[in-house]
Design a protein around this motif. Structure first.
Motif, PDB file in Angstrom:
ATOM      1  N   UNK A  40     -10.382  42.867  10.025  1.00  0.00           N
ATOM      2  CA  UNK A  40     -10.953  42.378   8.713  1.00  0.00           C
ATOM      3  C   UNK A  40     -12.525  42.555   8.751  1.00  0.00           C
ATOM      4  N   UNK A  41     -13.007  43.755   8.926  1.00  0.00           N
ATOM      5  CA  UNK A  41     -14.429  44.053   8.899  1.00  0.00           C
ATOM      6  C   UNK A  41     -14.763  45.533   8.363  1.00  0.00           C
ATOM      7  N   UNK A  42     -15.669  45.620   7.794  1.00  0.00           N
ATOM      8  CA  UNK A  42     -16.029  47.060   7.055  1.00  0.00           C
ATOM      9  C   UNK A  42     -15.927  48.281   7.711  1.00  0.00           C
ATOM     10  N   UNK A  43     -16.252  47.974   9.362  1.00  0.00           N
ATOM     11  CA  UNK A  43     -16.093  49.195  10.209  1.00  0.00           C
ATOM     12  C   UNK A  43     -14.852  49.616  10.248  1.00  0.00           C
ATOM     13  N   UNK A  44     -13.731  48.838   9.841  1.00  0.00           N
ATOM     14  CA  UNK A  44     -12.412  49.217   9.961  1.00  0.00           C
ATOM     15  C   UNK A  44     -12.004  49.822   8.339  1.00  0.00           C
ATOM     16  N   UNK A  45     -12.205  48.756   7.565  1.00  0.00           N
ATOM     17  CA  UNK A  45     -11.956  49.142   5.976  1.00  0.00           C
ATOM     18  C   UNK A  45     -12.688  50.094   5.205  1.00  0.00           C
ATOM     19  N   UNK A  46     -13.573  50.401   5.830  1.00  0.00           N
ATOM     20  CA  UNK A  46     -14.423  51.618   5.227  1.00  0.00           C
ATOM     21  C   UNK A  46     -13.450  52.960   5.320  1.00  0.00           C
ATOM     22  N   UNK A  82     -13.326  36.403   4.392  1.00  0.00           N
ATOM     23  CA  UNK A  82     -13.617  37.506   5.541  1.00  0.00           C
ATOM     24  C   UNK A  82     -14.918  37.127   5.973  1.00  0.00           C
ATOM     25  N   UNK A  83     -15.871  36.359   5.440  1.00  0.00           N
ATOM     26  CA  UNK A  83     -17.053  35.928   6.031  1.00  0.00           C
ATOM     27  C   UNK A  83     -16.639  35.113   7.382  1.00  0.00           C
ATOM     28  N   UNK A  84     -15.666  34.069   6.870  1.00  0.00           N
ATOM     29  CA  UNK A  84     -15.330  33.139   8.092  1.00  0.00           C
ATOM     30  C   UNK A  84     -14.679  33.753   9.004  1.00  0.00           C
ATOM     31  N   UNK A  85     -13.663  34.732   8.866  1.00  0.00           N
ATOM     32  CA  UNK A  85     -12.887  35.352   9.896  1.00  0.00           C
ATOM     33  C   UNK A  85     -13.898  36.239  10.918  1.00  0.00           C
TER      34      UNK A  85
END
Length: 311
Positions: A283-289, A215-218
């Motif tokens: 695939x980022x925390x703004x969504x996944x949180x 997810x860092x790469x993406x």
């Protein structure tokens, strides 16, 4: 014990044992975040068998009483469900969008024809991360592949990788880079063409996990070269052109896959654009949180209803 709370959230198995005792003392709720399938981390041998028995004892005693459980991949959640009869919620190990200080250069590929800049990072450079197979694949490509490896070399893993690279005649195309802060990982990755997530299936957990480097790469706009583990194979379906699945048992086929990426700058630019879009949109925390916040909201709502019924 000195900190009263309505909910204690444990991370790692030792944390679960402590948090469970505190939650019982304060008659509070207990949550557990499973970063890995901890009872599937054993690599064999008597010492590992004993350690796994301890892990299973703690998990078995406390996970069924958790108010909720989160798991860092869908297959980790399924493994815990099968073993302990629990129902974990998947919360992927992704990162916030504000770690990207500047927009990714999606049109940035190596200026040389038929070349590919590959990148791998971890806290520690180990010899159980599939990198040896990647080095072997580098010797078989028509594309000029370079590899930068970032991480701690305190156990000598990096030195042994460099020795192998020199033995294979590609020592000039492999570099070791020092560790950097977590906040820099996205920006540092953005300078490359592809990121590597090469997990050998040496434990059950390695088969089921989705490492944070993916997810860092993406989010940095890099397509991911992933070993064909069950968890990564499932994720690749959603990533499309931003993922390339490879077998760690077949360096020749891996070389062919690298040539497909390196021989077409247009296709690589599109793969980078797809990776960046997936990182920004999904695939980022703004969504996944939201998965975590919704779970927490539900357990507190359920607790309030139960308290209201008692009164």
């Amino acid at each position: 014990l000195a900190v009263p709370a309505d909910l204690y959230i444990a991370h790692y198995v030792a944390g679960l044992a402590a948090a469970a005792a505190v939650a019982r003392r304060h008659r509070a709720m207990l949550g557990f975040d499973a970063e890995d399938f901890h009872s599937g981390e054993g690599g064999g041998g008597s010492a590992e068998s004993f350690r796994m028995k301890m892990v299973e004892t703690i998990e078995g005693a406390n996970l069924p009483s958790c108010t909720y459980i989160t798991a860092a991949s869908p297959l980790i959640g399924k493994a815990y469900a099968a073993r302990y009869g629990v129902t974990p919620t998947t919360v992927l190990n992704v990162f916030p969008l504000d770690l990207v200080a500047t927009p990714a250069r999606l049109d940035s590929v190596s200026g040389e024809p038929a070349s590919l800049r590959a990148y791998w990072f971890s806290q520690t450079i180990g010899l159980d991360r599939g990198l040896q197979t990647f080095l072997q694949a580098m010797t078989r490509t028509r594309t000029r592949v370079t590899l930068d490896v970032r991480g701690g070399n305190q156990w000598g893993g990096g030195d042994r990788l460099m020795a192998l690279a020199r033995d294979l005649g590609i020592g000039d195309r492999v570099s070791l880079l020092p560790k950097a802060s977590p906040e820099q990982m996205v920006a540092l990755a953005a300078a490359y063409d592809v990121g590597l997530s090469l997990e050998p299936e040496i434990t059950e957990n390695r088969r089921l996990c989705l490492g944070n480097k993916i997810f860092t790469y993406l989010i940095a706009g890099l397509p991911v070269v992933m070993s064909d583990t069950p968890a990564q194979r499932d994720l690749a379906v959603d990533l499309g052109a931003a993922a390339t699945l490879v077998s760690l048992a077949d360096p020749g086929a891996m070389a062919t896959a690298l040539d497909r990426l390196g021989s077409s700058p247009e296709a690589l630019v599109q793969a980078k654009a797809d990776a960046f879009r997936l990182g920004r949109d999904r695939y980022n925390w703004d969504v996944e949180k939201n998965a975590l916040l919704q779970t927490i909201a539900e357990v507190f709502s359920r607790r309030e209803r139960e308290l209201a019924c008692r009164h």
